[in-house]
Write a protein that holds these residues in place. Structure first.
Motif, short mmCIF file in Angstrom:
data_model
loop_
_atom_site.label_atom_id
_atom_site.label_comp_id
_atom_site.label_asym_id
_atom_site.label_seq_id
_atom_site.Cartn_x
_atom_site.Cartn_y
_atom_site.Cartn_z
N THR A 100 0.81 -1.22 0.00
CA THR A 100 0.00 0.00 0.00
C THR A 100 0.84 1.27 0.00
O THR A 100 0.34 2.33 -0.32
N TRP A 113 -4.17 4.74 -0.32
CA TRP A 113 -4.21 3.96 0.92
C TRP A 113 -3.79 4.83 2.09
O TRP A 113 -3.17 5.87 1.89
N PRO A 147 -6.99 0.16 6.65
CA PRO A 147 -6.33 0.05 5.34
C PRO A 147 -7.30 -0.38 4.24
O PRO A 147 -7.34 -1.53 3.84
#
Lengths: 192, 475
Positions: free
Chosen positions: A81, B160, B152
């Motif tokens: 991420t 994110w 998340p």
């Protein structure tokens, strides 16, 4: 309490009043070669598991792998991420992101440690409880031991030694006589 | 109800003081603890406090509703004090939530058997305190309906959360702490739920307790794995307890504000958290043992031991206050020096001195055994410590934000009535949950208490019964 019934009993339970008495009895049952038997106690009696010959559980090994999964998951989550531009397809498309903030490195080792630690602990703890219940065959809402009202004192102040009839050594009268010889307060027949 | 026949606070090295008074048999222990749940009617004090707490909890809901419908302008939060009451309360409640898992995990690893009488409701307190704590960041974000941005999950731009931010670490730390505390509490309770199941006199109770007891039947083969699992959980929860408030302190320490940007914060926050947590355990335990007659289990020795921990951690907190000042001076940093002089003598000096007197000065009374064993004094001290620790968080959050680098951007924070009512309401939520717990769940760890009684020793039979001081037979 103990009388012959046409149907075969599920097992016999011998009642004891002290931890010392059941420990002594357990040693004899173990050396008599029984395999399908158990002790039911209101609290873990120190040393009774060794007296019964219970082998050490493999729980810690399972938990280790649970924890390892947590670490890997956290590492993947953070790198995916925040550090990499890769696309995944998990039900919906998921897109990784190169998150650049104030010139910090894309893979910021030290900054990723807290989440690595927390997820390791989280997955280890969940594995501990899950695997413990699974190995114990719980939750189980019915069991012959729970059926007898006399055995309800297991969770109060009595100690019961149960030999099941499926044990290859089990012979109705012989086992009954054997249990009587262990000097219990009483012997209870258990229905399945 | 037996009064205390023996003084079990003596430190005679020839005897081990008993942890359970007035009982030599297991059956009477079960009877006395289950009476809390099985009495046809709870004491009047329970009804009165439940009504008051439920009203306060209702007020919390109304305040949150008002906040959501109106906006964060109803709070006193301003520029520069953006954090205000919600973050003060968050840190306060998370801190309270530290004693439970400390008692159940760290004291377990150190084989402090006295923990058995207090661990269950200290753990319950932990869970309810963390619920209160979690409420505040949730409503502080402003747009409550976007609270899931904390997790998340990618947003509509496939962006994110940022894992280099301590605020995100906080989500993981508090979330993990809550989950692990909850399963630790529940797994510890399973054998006792089975006790309540087997004693239940109505079908509803039998089914309700039966479901949650998971079919526990006290099998020694199960106990073997259970004990190992409990040990593993304790070993996992120990570093976790220390990590949670460390991560909370990173919210402050990783920023560059004078008064926050210090390396002492993690240990200092952890000591403060344990300090405030034990004070809250005392605040709840003292009335609970009086009202429900649990004095045979939560004995004077247990209270005295907790007072000793309060003394130690309070002194550590005092030392940290001193160190902060020393480092501010020693660093020679203009802003850092100003921040601390301003804390003690600036516009929030009143809050600072409430904090120092409640957290550092008053717990020093516990050097005297007379004070450590006096119910009223220890109760008042525990209340004052709670007050002091709330003010510690207030001082840290508000003074550093209100006056930082540029005098032109200085400000002053005054809470509004909504702030105050929300804070009081969080106590209502906490107490409501706690009172329901006392009435419906096993309030003490019944099976563990039986395990620390002299009669539980499998070698005890060959010896005389425990003497007046309850000497434990050595193996």
């Amino acid at each position: 309490m103990s009388q012959q019934t046409p149907e075969r009993a599920w097992g016999y339970a011998a009642e004891f009043t002290t931890p010392a008495a059941i420990t002594a009895a357990a040693k004899q049952v173990a050396s008599a070669g029984y395999r399908w038997w158990d002790c039911h106690t209101p609290f873990p009696v120190h040393g009774l598991d060794t007296a019964m010959g219970v082998k050490p559980t493999i729980l810690p090994i399972i938990v280790f792998f649970g924890g390892l999964t947590g670490t890997m998951l956290a590492a993947f989550l953070q790198v995916f991420t925040n550090s990499l531009q890769v696309d995944l397809w998990a039900i919906v498309p998921v897109i990784g992101y190169q998150f650049e903030v104030s010139g910090k490195p894309l893979i910021s080792g030290p900054a990723f440690i807290p989440v690595l630690f927390e997820l390791t602990v989280l997955l280890s703890a969940l594995t501990t409880v899950g695997a413990m219940l699974l190995l114990n065959g719980l939750p189980r809402l019915y069991h012959p031991v729970l059926k007898s009202p006399k055995l309800a004192r297991i969770t109060d102040d009595r100690f019961f030694l149960v030999i099941e009839s499926r044990d290859p050594e089990f012979a109705d009268k012989k086992t009954l006589a054997f249990l009587e010889s262990l000097d219990p307060v009483s012997v209870v027949e258990l229905e399945s | 109800m037996t009064t205390m026949p023996v003084d079990n606070t003596t430190e005679d090295p020839r005897h081990r003081s008993p942890l359970v008074l007035g009982h030599v048999e297991f059956g009477t222990v079960t009877e006395e603890i289950c009476r809390v749940n099985e009495a046809p009617k709870p004491p009047k004090a329970w009804y009165v406090s439940l009504v008051i707490s439920a009203l306060a909890a209702g007020m919390l809901l109304v305040m949150i509703g008002y906040l959501i419908l109106t906006g964060v302008g109803v709070w006193g939060n301003n520029n520069p004090v953006m954090w205000g009451f919600p973050i003060v309360n968050f840190v306060f409640w998370v801190g309270i939530g530290h004693a439970g898992t400390l008692i159940s995990a760290i004291l377990f690893l150190f084989r402090q058997k006295w923990r058995t009488s207090i661990n269950r409701f200290a753990e319950a307190m932990t869970i309810f305190a963390v619920i209160c704590a979690g409420t505040f960041p949730g409503i502080h974000i402003g747009r409550v309906w976007l609270a899931y941005w904390l997790f998340p999950i990618p947003n509509q731009m496939d962006l994110w959360p940022q894992f280099r931010s301590p605020l995100l670490w906080d989500v993981f730390a508090v979330g993990t702490y809550f989950t692990v505390s909850l399963i630790f509490w529940y797994i510890g309770m399973v054998p006792d739920l089975a006790t309540l199941r087997d004693r239940s006199n109505t079908k509803i109770k039998a089914v309700a307790y039966g479901i949650f007891a998971l079919g526990w039947r006290g099998s020694m083969r199960h106990w073997h794995r259970y004990e190992r699992a409990y040990l593993l959980l304790a070993a996992l929860a120990t570093p976790l307890v220390l990590s949670v408030h460390s991560v909370v302190s990173f919210d402050f320490a990783v920023s560059q504000l004078p008064g926050w940007h210090t390396t002492i914060f993690p240990p200092y926050f952890v000591a403060g958290a344990i300090f405030s947590g034990f004070a809250m355990v005392m605040t709840l335990a003292i009335p609970a043992r009086e009202i429900w007659g649990l004095k045979n289990f939560i004995t004077m020795r247990h209270l005295e031991n907790m007072n000793k921990i309060i003394l130690v951690t309070g002194t550590m907190v005092g030392y940290a206050y001193g160190t902060e000042f020393f480092i501010a001076w020693y660093s020679g940093e203009l802003y850092e020096k100003f921040a601390f002089v301003n804390r003690a003598f600036g516009q929030y000096a009143w809050a600072y001195w409430i904090m120092v007197s409640c957290n550092v000065a008053i717990p020093q009374l516990f050097w005297f055994k007379k004070v450590r064993t006096s119910i009223w004094i220890m109760f008042i001290v525990s209340l004052l410590v709670n007050v002091g620790m709330w003010f510690e968080r207030f001082v840290i959050v508000v003074t550093s934000l209100a006056q930082d680098f540029l005098p032109s951007s200085w400000g002053y924070f005054t809470p509004t009535w909504v702030d105050v009512c929300t804070f009081i309401g969080s106590f209502g939520l906490f107490m409501t949950l706690f009172l329901l717990f006392i009435r419906y769940l096993p309030v003490l760890a019944i099976s563990e208490i039986k395990g620390v009684m002299p009669a539980a020793d499998p070698h005890a039979e060959h010896h005389e019964p425990a003497d007046a001081l309850g000497e434990e037979v050595q193996e």
